[in-house]
Design an enzyme around this catalytic site. Structure first.
Site, PDB file in Angstrom:
ATOM      1  N   PRO A 190       0.841  -1.191   0.000  1.00 42.98           N
ATOM      2  CA  PRO A 190       0.000   0.000   0.000  1.00 42.98           C
ATOM      3  C   PRO A 190       0.882   1.248   0.000  1.00 42.98           C
ATOM      4  CG  PRO A 190       0.045  -0.990   2.182  1.00 42.98           C
ATOM      5  CD  PRO A 190       0.820  -1.902   1.291  1.00 42.98           C
ATOM      6  N   MET A 191       0.707   2.112  -1.006  1.00 41.96           N
ATOM      7  CA  MET A 191       1.533   3.317  -1.105  1.00 41.96           C
ATOM      8  C   MET A 191       0.649   4.518  -1.418  1.00 41.96           C
ATOM      9  SD  MET A 191       4.880   1.962  -3.211  1.00 41.96           S
ATOM     10  CE  MET A 191       3.935   0.933  -4.353  1.00 41.96           C
ATOM     11  N   GLN A 228      -6.383  -1.075   3.042  1.00 43.36           N
ATOM     12  CA  GLN A 228      -5.598  -0.750   4.236  1.00 43.36           C
ATOM     13  C   GLN A 228      -6.126   0.518   4.908  1.00 43.36           C
ATOM     14  OE1 GLN A 228      -1.589   1.097   4.641  1.00 43.36           O
ATOM     15  NE2 GLN A 228      -0.928  -0.965   5.192  1.00 43.36           N
ATOM     16  N   CYS A 242       3.291   3.358   9.006  1.00 44.32           N
ATOM     17  CA  CYS A 242       3.591   4.603   8.296  1.00 44.32           C
ATOM     18  C   CYS A 242       4.395   5.542   9.195  1.00 44.32           C
ATOM     19  CB  CYS A 242       2.305   5.291   7.853  1.00 44.32           C
ATOM     20  SG  CYS A 242       2.606   6.872   7.032  1.00 44.32           S
ATOM     21  N   LYS A 275       0.399  -4.476   8.774  1.00 40.58           N
ATOM     22  CA  LYS A 275       1.689  -4.062   8.237  1.00 40.58           C
ATOM     23  C   LYS A 275       2.341  -3.149   9.268  1.00 40.58           C
ATOM     24  CE  LYS A 275       4.068  -2.204   4.196  1.00 40.58           C
ATOM     25  NZ  LYS A 275       4.883  -1.132   4.775  1.00 40.58           N
ATOM     26  N   ASN A 294       9.281  -6.801   3.862  1.00 42.47           N
ATOM     27  CA  ASN A 294       9.126  -5.569   3.093  1.00 42.47           C
ATOM     28  C   ASN A 294      10.359  -4.694   3.330  1.00 42.47           C
ATOM     29  OD1 ASN A 294       7.381  -2.513   3.527  1.00 42.47           O
ATOM     30  ND2 ASN A 294       7.733  -3.467   1.555  1.00 42.47           N
ATOM     31  N   GLY A 295      10.764  -3.981   2.287  1.00 41.83           N
ATOM     32  CA  GLY A 295      11.891  -3.070   2.415  1.00 41.83           C
ATOM     33  C   GLY A 295      13.092  -3.509   1.600  1.00 41.83           C
ATOM     34  N   ASP A 296      13.443  -2.717   0.582  1.00 45.17           N
ATOM     35  CA  ASP A 296      14.646  -2.934  -0.234  1.00 45.17           C
ATOM     36  C   ASP A 296      14.574  -4.155  -1.137  1.00 45.17           C
ATOM     37  OD1 ASP A 296      15.535  -0.724   1.091  1.00 45.17           O
ATOM     38  OD2 ASP A 296      17.178  -1.710   2.157  1.00 45.17           O
ATOM     39  N   GLY A 356       7.294  -2.464  -2.758  1.00 46.27           N
ATOM     40  CA  GLY A 356       6.823  -1.085  -2.734  1.00 46.27           C
ATOM     41  C   GLY A 356       7.484  -0.257  -3.804  1.00 46.27           C
TER      42      GLY A 356
END
Length: 326
Positions: free
Chosen positions: A18-19, A72, A102, A141, A204-206, A228
């Site tokens: 979700p962005m 979300q 967030c 998340k 999640n991340g990178d 993402g």
């Protein structure tokens, strides 16, 4: 096979994160088409939904071709979050996801998003109440912790599972890090390797190359990857990862013609969804740098795309790119 509630997924699903101002219906549809297994909406304010804010309501739009799709939401007030669940259910998503990660100040200052990492008891009680309030699977998340000194994600994940959370996605940074430095997947692996954990644990991340996704799967043993920033202007990323998993080789580079066609479709879908040409043009701008990444001497064309309010001018710029570079 990985399952979120009764939703059956493949062995290592790829999830579109979700962005804000990115994962709207047009972009989700493109990512789904290119291999995303689960897609999530932009995060939606519980207070905004309760106030019937038009922008928040619009974010509830979902389409059959996206499924399985998660909506979300974020907030820190129990009554508001439960009312939001009732509103969200009317859109008939497959999953409701709670944003406890967030890091932006305007969200954190209200005790929501990553702000709730300062109050784990509240985090758990909110999740439990929402699980009891709906038949839809509730997922979470979150981040590793508020800062380096407060990382208790193994305990937090276990507590969330115990109150009915159906899956957890963990960004490998603390709130203090924001998006700086490198994501640390080791604590996420510690969650997965906890013998008491039985729900899916997504990292999640990178995850910005197929090799990184494979490392998350094979070295860290996670159940799936949430993608993402690597997908912005690059909905092909999901297909690239899956091809690499299957063959050990990279897909051929996306051609200029394919990039132009995807950007063109994206813009038209955005205009159609927003029912407003100018808004549709503006909402798509953030993707163009990545759609046309790596093309030499491209600045002139990119400037046309990101400064024009006219859809026709942007479509004309796409055609110029096709003629000059393809």
């Amino acid at each position: 096979m990985i399952k979120i509630g009764d939703i059956e997924l493949c062995d290592f699903p790829l999830l579109l994160a979700p962005m804000e101002d990115v994962s709207d219906p047009p972009f989700r549809a493109l990512c789904k088409e290119q291999g995303a297994d689960v897609v999530y909406t932009e995060f939606i304010s519980s207070e905004g939904l309760i106030r019937d804010a038009a922008k928040s309501r619009k974010k509830l739009d979902i389409y059959e071709k996206e499924r399985p799709v998660g909506i979300q939401i974020f907030g820190a007030n129990l009554e508001s979050m439960l009312r939001t669940v009732e509103i969200v259910e009317q859109s008939n998503p497959d999953i409701i996801d709670i944003n406890f990660g967030c890091p932006v100040k305007k969200v954190v200052s209200k005790g929501a998003g990553a702000g709730i990492l300062k109050d784990i008891d509240l985090m758990v009680s909110l999740t439990e109440a929402m699980v009891k309030h709906t038949k839809l699977p509730i997922t979470v998340k979150t981040r590793l912790g508020w800062d380096e000194d407060s990382i208790k994600i193994v305990e937090v994940a276990e507590r969330l599972q115990d109150v009915g959370c159906a899956a957890i996605s963990i960004h490998g940074r603390t709130r203090k890090q924001m998006y700086k430095g490198s994501a640390n997947w080791k604590p996420i692996a510690d969650v997965k390797n906890n013998s008491r954990m039985h729900i899916p644990v997504f990292g999640n991340g990178d995850v910005n190359t197929p090799e990184k996704a494979m490392e998350m799967r094979d070295k860290f043993g996670l159940d799936g990857a949430m993608i993402g920033r690597a997908s912005i202007g690059n909905p092909w990323f999901f297909k690239q990862v899956k091809h690499f998993f299957e063959t050990g080789e990279h897909l051929p580079e996306i051609t200029i013609a394919e990039r132009v066609e995807m950007a063109r479709r994206h813009l038209q879908m955005e205009i159609d969804w927003k029912e407003n040409e100018i808004v549709g043009v503006m909402e798509t701008r953030r993707h163009y740098t990545n759609y046309f990444k790596g093309i030499p001497n491209f600045k002139e064309y990119r400037m046309k795309m990101v400064t024009s309010d006219s859809a026709q001018e942007v479509f004309d710029a796409f055609e110029e790119v096709l003629q000059k570079f393809a």
